[in-house]
Design a protein around this motif. Structure first.
Motif, short mmCIF file in Angstrom:
data_model
loop_
_atom_site.label_atom_id
_atom_site.label_comp_id
_atom_site.label_asym_id
_atom_site.label_seq_id
_atom_site.Cartn_x
_atom_site.Cartn_y
_atom_site.Cartn_z
N ILE A 151 0.87 -1.04 0.36
CA ILE A 151 0.35 0.15 0.40
C ILE A 151 0.62 1.30 0.07
N ARG A 154 1.97 1.53 -3.68
CA ARG A 154 1.01 2.70 -4.07
C ARG A 154 0.92 3.50 -3.99
N SER A 159 -0.50 5.19 -7.09
CA SER A 159 -2.39 4.82 -7.20
C SER A 159 -2.97 5.30 -6.94
N SER A 161 -6.13 4.51 -6.21
CA SER A 161 -6.73 3.29 -5.29
C SER A 161 -5.41 2.41 -4.61
N THR A 163 -5.46 0.58 -1.90
CA THR A 163 -5.60 -0.16 -0.95
C THR A 163 -6.61 -1.27 -1.90
N GLU A 164 -6.47 -1.06 -3.14
CA GLU A 164 -7.80 -1.63 -3.60
C GLU A 164 -6.48 -3.38 -3.54
N ILE A 165 -5.89 -3.45 -2.86
CA ILE A 165 -5.42 -4.72 -3.37
C ILE A 165 -4.85 -5.16 -1.84
N VAL A 166 -5.71 -5.42 -1.41
CA VAL A 166 -5.48 -5.65 0.25
C VAL A 166 -6.96 -7.32 -0.20
N VAL A 167 -7.62 -7.05 -0.73
CA VAL A 167 -8.90 -8.64 -0.86
C VAL A 167 -7.79 -9.17 -1.65
N THR A 169 -4.93 -9.43 -2.63
CA THR A 169 -3.42 -10.32 -1.06
C THR A 169 -4.33 -10.65 -0.21
#
Length: 195
Positions: A151, A154, A159, A161, A163-167, A169
């Motif tokens: 995060i 990014r 970036s 968004s 935090t869109e990497i949370v799910v 990941t």
């Protein structure tokens, strides 16, 4: 050994640049890379300091102790030869919780201490015990709920968004941790049948 590889690659790259007349490009890359590294480090420091502060608050509030108690039955099943009150168990739990919050830098010293304690339980032998192998597999493929480092990277590079990497990941790390445990158990039982 790795140091020799990096030095060798650097020397080969510089010699190759000299032969092809690209030394000016190499100099530009060195300085722009150094600038990017400083920018990235400052961005990471702010996020890591925030989450380390949150971990400290959670520790003072007793949340980490509650999380440790919550995960203790699972960890005890994964590490049956480690006594519940042994320091190794505390380091293992702390390492896993730090990794869950994406604090790999904070988890590393805890992981090293866990390995030191596991080595003591192994009688100081240089060969890895079952618990050491299991811990390494789980630590390498640890479940991450909040990937703070990703995060931060990014966010540093603007970036839209971050935090869109949370799910994705979370899904990927759950699958990798489950796979690591299955492979660890498969090879353990296979080895014990042969022995």
């Amino acid at each position: 050994m790795v140091n020799y590889i990096w030095v060798g690659m650097t020397i080969i790259g510089i010699v190759f640049a000299l032969i092809n007349g690209k030394m000016e490009d190499v100099n530009k890359a060195i300085f722009s890379g150094a600038q990017d590294a400083v920018t990235l480090c400052i961005g990471l420091i702010s996020i890591l300091v925030f989450w380390l502060g949150m971990m400290r608050i959670a520790q003072e509030a007793g949340l980490l102790e509650k999380l440790s108690k919550l995960f203790q039955p699972l960890v005890k099943r994964l590490f049956p030869e480690v006594p519940v009150n042994h320091p190794a168990m505390g380091y293992i739990l702390s390492n896993m919780i730090s990794n869950m919050f994406g604090l790999g830098n904070a988890a590393t010293p805890l992981g090293i201490k866990a390995m030191e304690e596991l080595k003591k339980l192994n009688g100081g032998k240089n060969s890895a015990s079952r618990s050491m192998v299991t811990f390494l597999a789980i630590n390498t493929a640890s479940i991450t709920i909040i990937p703070t480092t990703v995060i931060a990277i990014r966010m540093t590079y603007n970036s839209a968004s971050p935090t869109e990497i949370v799910v994705p990941t979370l899904i990927a790390t759950i699958l990798s941790a489950f796979g690591a445990i299955l492979i660890d158990r498969y090879f353990y039982y296979r080895r014990s049948r042969k022995g």
